[in-house]
Design a protein around this motif. Structure first.
Motif, PDB file in Angstrom:
ATOM      1  N   GLN A 158     -10.307   0.734  -2.877  1.00  0.00           N
ATOM      2  CA  GLN A 158     -10.141   2.193  -2.915  1.00  0.00           C
ATOM      3  C   GLN A 158      -9.736   2.665  -4.312  1.00  0.00           C
ATOM      4  O   GLN A 158     -10.095   3.769  -4.738  1.00  0.00           O
ATOM      5  CB  GLN A 158      -9.116   2.657  -1.874  1.00  0.00           C
ATOM      6  CG  GLN A 158      -9.518   2.459  -0.434  1.00  0.00           C
ATOM      7  CD  GLN A 158      -9.542   1.003   0.015  1.00  0.00           C
ATOM      8  OE1 GLN A 158     -10.396   0.630   0.786  1.00  0.00           O
ATOM      9  NE2 GLN A 158      -8.634   0.182  -0.466  1.00  0.00           N
ATOM     10  N   ASP A 170      -3.436  -1.286   6.794  1.00  0.00           N
ATOM     11  CA  ASP A 170      -2.208  -1.009   6.071  1.00  0.00           C
ATOM     12  C   ASP A 170      -1.162  -0.243   6.879  1.00  0.00           C
ATOM     13  O   ASP A 170       0.031  -0.425   6.668  1.00  0.00           O
ATOM     14  CB  ASP A 170      -2.548  -0.251   4.786  1.00  0.00           C
ATOM     15  CG  ASP A 170      -3.431  -1.094   3.876  1.00  0.00           C
ATOM     16  OD1 ASP A 170      -3.356  -2.335   3.988  1.00  0.00           O
ATOM     17  OD2 ASP A 170      -4.187  -0.529   3.077  1.00  0.00           O
ATOM     18  N   CYS A 207      -7.297  -2.107  -5.720  1.00  0.00           N
ATOM     19  CA  CYS A 207      -8.007  -2.482  -4.497  1.00  0.00           C
ATOM     20  C   CYS A 207      -9.373  -1.803  -4.525  1.00  0.00           C
ATOM     21  O   CYS A 207      -9.704  -1.091  -5.476  1.00  0.00           O
ATOM     22  CB  CYS A 207      -7.205  -2.021  -3.283  1.00  0.00           C
ATOM     23  SG  CYS A 207      -6.994  -0.220  -3.206  1.00  0.00           S
ATOM     24  N   ALA A 218      -7.842  11.411   5.256  1.00  0.00           N
ATOM     25  CA  ALA A 218      -7.496  12.608   4.481  1.00  0.00           C
ATOM     26  C   ALA A 218      -6.017  12.981   4.534  1.00  0.00           C
ATOM     27  O   ALA A 218      -5.641  14.096   4.170  1.00  0.00           O
ATOM     28  CB  ALA A 218      -8.365  13.810   4.884  1.00  0.00           C
ATOM     29  N   GLY A 219      -5.174  12.047   4.965  1.00  0.00           N
ATOM     30  CA  GLY A 219      -3.739  12.288   4.950  1.00  0.00           C
ATOM     31  C   GLY A 219      -3.209  12.277   3.531  1.00  0.00           C
ATOM     32  O   GLY A 219      -2.411  13.136   3.131  1.00  0.00           O
ATOM     33  N   ASN A 220      -3.668  11.321   2.756  1.00  0.00           N
ATOM     34  CA  ASN A 220      -3.129  11.170   1.413  1.00  0.00           C
ATOM     35  C   ASN A 220      -3.499  12.348   0.513  1.00  0.00           C
ATOM     36  O   ASN A 220      -2.655  12.871  -0.207  1.00  0.00           O
ATOM     37  CB  ASN A 220      -3.632   9.852   0.815  1.00  0.00           C
ATOM     38  CG  ASN A 220      -2.694   9.310  -0.232  1.00  0.00           C
ATOM     39  OD1 ASN A 220      -1.491   9.586  -0.202  1.00  0.00           O
ATOM     40  ND2 ASN A 220      -3.226   8.545  -1.153  1.00  0.00           N
ATOM     41  N   SER A 260       0.845  -1.204   0.000  1.00  0.00           N
ATOM     42  CA  SER A 260       0.000   0.000   0.000  1.00  0.00           C
ATOM     43  C   SER A 260       0.874   1.244   0.000  1.00  0.00           C
ATOM     44  O   SER A 260       2.072   1.187   0.291  1.00  0.00           O
ATOM     45  CB  SER A 260      -0.937   0.031   1.206  1.00  0.00           C
ATOM     46  OG  SER A 260      -0.298   0.622   2.325  1.00  0.00           O
ATOM     47  N   PHE A 261       0.238   2.402  -0.295  1.00  0.00           N
ATOM     48  CA  PHE A 261       0.974   3.670  -0.335  1.00  0.00           C
ATOM     49  C   PHE A 261       1.522   4.077   1.023  1.00  0.00           C
ATOM     50  O   PHE A 261       2.363   4.971   1.117  1.00  0.00           O
ATOM     51  CB  PHE A 261       0.073   4.789  -0.882  1.00  0.00           C
ATOM     52  CG  PHE A 261      -0.942   5.313   0.106  1.00  0.00           C
ATOM     53  CD1 PHE A 261      -0.589   6.272   1.055  1.00  0.00           C
ATOM     54  CD2 PHE A 261      -2.241   4.839   0.110  1.00  0.00           C
ATOM     55  CE1 PHE A 261      -1.520   6.744   1.974  1.00  0.00           C
ATOM     56  CE2 PHE A 261      -3.180   5.312   1.018  1.00  0.00           C
ATOM     57  CZ  PHE A 261      -2.810   6.266   1.955  1.00  0.00           C
ATOM     58  N   LYS A 262       1.042   3.460   2.102  1.00  0.00           N
ATOM     59  CA  LYS A 262       1.481   3.836   3.441  1.00  0.00           C
ATOM     60  C   LYS A 262       3.009   3.759   3.580  1.00  0.00           C
ATOM     61  O   LYS A 262       3.587   4.436   4.420  1.00  0.00           O
ATOM     62  CB  LYS A 262       0.825   2.958   4.504  1.00  0.00           C
ATOM     63  CG  LYS A 262      -0.702   3.028   4.569  1.00  0.00           C
ATOM     64  CD  LYS A 262      -1.201   4.378   5.051  1.00  0.00           C
ATOM     65  CE  LYS A 262      -2.644   4.363   5.559  1.00  0.00           C
ATOM     66  NZ  LYS A 262      -3.654   4.045   4.532  1.00  0.00           N
ATOM     67  N   PHE A 270      -7.593  -6.912  -0.362  1.00  0.00           N
ATOM     68  CA  PHE A 270      -9.031  -6.685  -0.189  1.00  0.00           C
ATOM     69  C   PHE A 270      -9.858  -7.770  -0.870  1.00  0.00           C
ATOM     70  O   PHE A 270     -10.996  -7.557  -1.260  1.00  0.00           O
ATOM     71  CB  PHE A 270      -9.398  -5.279  -0.700  1.00  0.00           C
ATOM     72  CG  PHE A 270      -8.794  -4.200   0.166  1.00  0.00           C
ATOM     73  CD1 PHE A 270      -9.497  -3.679   1.235  1.00  0.00           C
ATOM     74  CD2 PHE A 270      -7.494  -3.755  -0.060  1.00  0.00           C
ATOM     75  CE1 PHE A 270      -8.930  -2.721   2.063  1.00  0.00           C
ATOM     76  CE2 PHE A 270      -6.919  -2.792   0.763  1.00  0.00           C
ATOM     77  CZ  PHE A 270      -7.639  -2.277   1.820  1.00  0.00           C
ATOM     78  N   PRO A 287      -8.756   8.621  -3.241  1.00  0.00           N
ATOM     79  CA  PRO A 287      -9.792   8.281  -2.264  1.00  0.00           C
ATOM     80  C   PRO A 287      -9.502   8.999  -0.946  1.00  0.00           C
ATOM     81  O   PRO A 287      -8.338   9.183  -0.597  1.00  0.00           O
ATOM     82  CB  PRO A 287      -9.638   6.761  -2.090  1.00  0.00           C
ATOM     83  CG  PRO A 287      -8.199   6.490  -2.394  1.00  0.00           C
ATOM     84  CD  PRO A 287      -7.791   7.518  -3.422  1.00  0.00           C
ATOM     85  N   GLY A 298      -9.942   9.007   3.171  1.00  0.00           N
ATOM     86  CA  GLY A 298     -10.332   8.340   4.413  1.00  0.00           C
ATOM     87  C   GLY A 298     -10.043   9.276   5.565  1.00  0.00           C
ATOM     88  O   GLY A 298     -10.823  10.170   5.888  1.00  0.00           O
ATOM     89  N   ALA A 329     -10.508   0.860   3.996  1.00  0.00           N
ATOM     90  CA  ALA A 329      -9.367   1.659   4.440  1.00  0.00           C
ATOM     91  C   ALA A 329      -9.692   3.146   4.436  1.00  0.00           C
ATOM     92  O   ALA A 329      -8.921   3.957   4.929  1.00  0.00           O
ATOM     93  CB  ALA A 329      -8.160   1.385   3.545  1.00  0.00           C
ATOM     94  N   THR A 335      -4.530   2.585  -4.282  1.00  0.00           N
ATOM     95  CA  THR A 335      -3.758   2.816  -3.057  1.00  0.00           C
ATOM     96  C   THR A 335      -3.168   1.545  -2.451  1.00  0.00           C
ATOM     97  O   THR A 335      -2.212   1.611  -1.688  1.00  0.00           O
ATOM     98  CB  THR A 335      -4.631   3.525  -2.011  1.00  0.00           C
ATOM     99  OG1 THR A 335      -5.895   2.845  -1.947  1.00  0.00           O
ATOM    100  CG2 THR A 335      -4.871   4.979  -2.375  1.00  0.00           C
ATOM    101  N   ALA A 336      -3.767   0.400  -2.750  1.00  0.00           N
ATOM    102  CA  ALA A 336      -3.233  -0.871  -2.229  1.00  0.00           C
ATOM    103  C   ALA A 336      -3.352  -1.934  -3.308  1.00  0.00           C
ATOM    104  O   ALA A 336      -4.021  -1.729  -4.332  1.00  0.00           O
ATOM    105  CB  ALA A 336      -3.998  -1.303  -0.980  1.00  0.00           C
TER     106      ALA A 336
HETATM  107  C1  LIG Z   1      -5.024   4.469   4.423  1.00  0.00           C
HETATM  108  C2  LIG Z   1      -5.635   4.106   3.138  1.00  0.00           C
HETATM  109  C3  LIG Z   1      -6.532   4.940   2.451  1.00  0.00           C
HETATM  110  C4  LIG Z   1      -7.003   6.250   3.000  1.00  0.00           C
HETATM  111  O1  LIG Z   1      -6.000   7.211   3.002  1.00  0.00           O
HETATM  112  P1  LIG Z   1      -6.095   8.490   3.966  1.00  0.00           P
HETATM  113  O2  LIG Z   1      -4.754   9.076   3.952  1.00  0.00           O
HETATM  114  O3  LIG Z   1      -6.500   7.936   5.308  1.00  0.00           O
HETATM  115  O4  LIG Z   1      -7.163   9.362   3.395  1.00  0.00           O
HETATM  116  C5  LIG Z   1      -7.001   4.543   1.216  1.00  0.00           C
HETATM  117  N1  LIG Z   1      -6.648   3.361   0.687  1.00  0.00           N
HETATM  118  C6  LIG Z   1      -5.805   2.512   1.322  1.00  0.00           C
HETATM  119  C7  LIG Z   1      -5.482   1.219   0.684  1.00  0.00           C
HETATM  120  C8  LIG Z   1      -5.278   2.848   2.565  1.00  0.00           C
HETATM  121  O5  LIG Z   1      -4.451   1.985   3.185  1.00  0.00           O
END
Ligand SMILES: *Cc1c(COP(=O)(O)O)cnc(C)c1O
Ligand SMILES: [Zn+2]
Length: 474
Positions: free
Chosen positions: A381, A159, A379, A265-267, A125-127, A415, A261, A263, A326, A409-410
């Motif tokens: 998202q 993630d 995924c 809102a960090g990304n 994932s992008f994390k 998923f 996407p 969630g 997510a 994002t993943a």
């Molecule tokens: C964390 C996550 C998100 C949401 O990102 P935010 O930074 O929380 O908005 C979306 N997709 C995946 C796969 C994530 O792990």
């Protein structure tokens, strides 16, 4: 060649504007509890070199074999110019591919589109972008401060914990990782990543929100490094996503629409901030449009921006079950970041440069299945982004001359439970999802166990082959 530029960085509170030196570990603002963004005090001096200088520099670095400059720190001067080479940890994150959709999918959608596969990061994932930055910073603190022990903690069901545990496992002493999970509220796959990385995994009865509060209590009272997305080092690392899109398109982002996407809102904060920095330094001369996407089951940011500018009021929402799990967050911690960054973005990019669209659960899962039937690895998202593109097209927000870049994002494998639920028509009613036959795919049995039991091995091989020939019409 490792970059020579060094600077001083500061945390800037998004609520009260207080500033704190980045030489200290801060999670939230000590004055007001607000969230931070990190800034380079000398950022403007980078602009004096001109956009061409930086474009050439970053393009040259794309051929470099130094692990420290192979990931997010290809953009070292824009990232964290307080780090030394030995601080930087790179596990193969970043530089993820942008994959153009086939002409068939493009003609169905009526639009040029591509997925940026951030699921091809090491923990899928992008994390990992943000974690690479946070762990590199922690290593620099260990080096500078001589800390003999540092405990990283996060509350997560997915993630974030997978990524944090992986980086902690690689870096090793004196960094140790603890993950707090709500007992019974995570799938076996979500649990397997931090367990496999050897993190201490602690379970608490109750929900994610309570785990989060326990973690924040620990951060307030003990020397622990909190790795949830309030941590501004993570946002900084995630800005690399925007830099990579710009570089991939040869620094020309006119006619591009980037879907993200939302969630916590960090990304989206990181993406907006990243594009703004490139624009401020003249590295890009046109801002791409950015469109956030939320499910109707978790849509506080959509609701905020769908009100008229004068009457906007932020309200958290109670979430309902979402396949975009997510992003299933009713009170995003980075909302204050979004609000200030969007203001700047609209100011520089014009009225149409940012918007949020809302999509339904059924649209999300079907967009994912559809993309993957054309060879993508989105995924749920990522599916949400494609659903957002379809929605914004139907609402006339984009035109067919633009190119959409969708954030997967993943990796889809994280998923797979949702795909299975769709194929098996097994969604609990709260999702409101009714599978359509054209998207369902299931294994077909050639023979039952019972029929197999009645045949000799030789006969079984021949009969199976004949049966397959019949099925496939060979
Ligand atoms: C964390 C996550 C998100 C949401 O990102 P935010 O930074 O929380 O908005 C979306 N997709 C995946 C796969 C994530 O792990
Ligand atoms: Zn503050």
């Amino acid at each position: 060649m490792f970059p020579e530029y060094r600077s001083e960085m500061e945390y800037v509170c998004q609520d009260c504007s207080s500033r704190y030196s980045a030489m200290e570990l801060h999670y939230t603002c000590p004055s007001c509890g607000g969230v931070f963004l990190l800034v380079d005090k000398d950022f403007d001096s980078l602009g004096e070199k001109g956009g061409q200088h930086w474009r050439e520099m970053f393009d040259t670095r794309a051929a470099c074999k130094d692990p420290a400059l192979s990931g997010i720190f290809r953009f070292y001067e824009l990232m964290a110019p307080i780090l030394e080479r030995e601080d930087i940890v790179w596990l193969g994150e970043a530089q993820t591919p942008i994959i153009n959709s086939t002409s068939k999918l493009e003609s169905e959608v009526g639009q040029k589109l591509a997925f940026k596969n951030d699921g091809q990061n090491p923990s899928a994932s992008f994390k990992d972008r943000g974690m690479a930055c946070a762990f590199s910073y922690l290593q620099s603190m260990v080096r500078r401060q001589g800390w003999d022990q540092i405990l990283t903690v996060c509350a997560s069901t997915g993630d974030t914990s997978a990524s944090a545990a992986m980086y902690a496992a690689y870096v090793g002493d004196p960094i140790k990782s603890v993950v707090l999970l709500p007992k019974g509220k995570v799938t076996p796959q979500q649990l397997s990543q931090p367990l496999g990385s050897g993190a201490t995994v602690l379970e608490l009865p109750g929900y994610f929100d309570e785990c989060m509060m326990v973690v924040e209590y620990l951060a307030d009272n003990y020397r622990v490094a909190l790795l949830n997305s309030k941590n501004s080092w993570r946002i900084l690392g995630q800005e690399s996503y925007a830099y990579e899109i710009a570089q991939w398109y040869d620094w020309d982002l006119s006619g591009k629409v980037v879907y993200v996407p939302i969630g916590n809102a960090g990304n989206i904060s990181a993406v907006l901030s990243g594009f703004l920095k490139l624009y401020q330094l003249g590295i890009i001369t046109a801002l791409p449009r950015v469109i956030g996407v939320q499910s109707h089951h978790a849509d506080p940011v959509y609701r905020y921006y769908s009100q008229t500018p004068e009457s906007r009021e932020y309200q958290p929402v109670d979430v309902k079950a979402s396949v975009a799990q997510a992003a299933m967050i009713g009170n995003p911690v980075s909302f204050p970041r979004v609000r200030t960054l969007v203001e700047q973005y609209l100011d520089k990019g014009g009225r149409d440069s940012f918007t949020v669209v809302q999509v339904e659960e059924q649209e999300i899962i079907e967009a994912m299945l559809r993309a993957n039937k054309y060879g993508h690895i989105a995924c749920t998202q990522g599916g949400e982004c494609l659903a957002g593109l379809l929605k914004s097209r139907s609402e006339g927000l984009v035109d067919s001359g633009e190119t959409a870049i969708l954030d997967a994002t993943a990796h889809t494998l994280k998923f797979q439970d949702f795909q299975e639920k769709y194929f098996d028509n097994d969604f609990p009613p709260e999702y409101g999802i009714e599978p359509k036959p054209e998207y369902v795919n299931r294994p077909e049995a050639v023979f039952s166990d019972e029929v197999r039991g009645r045949m000799e091995k030789g006969e079984y091989i021949v009969q199976s082959a004949r049966e397959i020939v019949k099925k496939l019409g060979l």
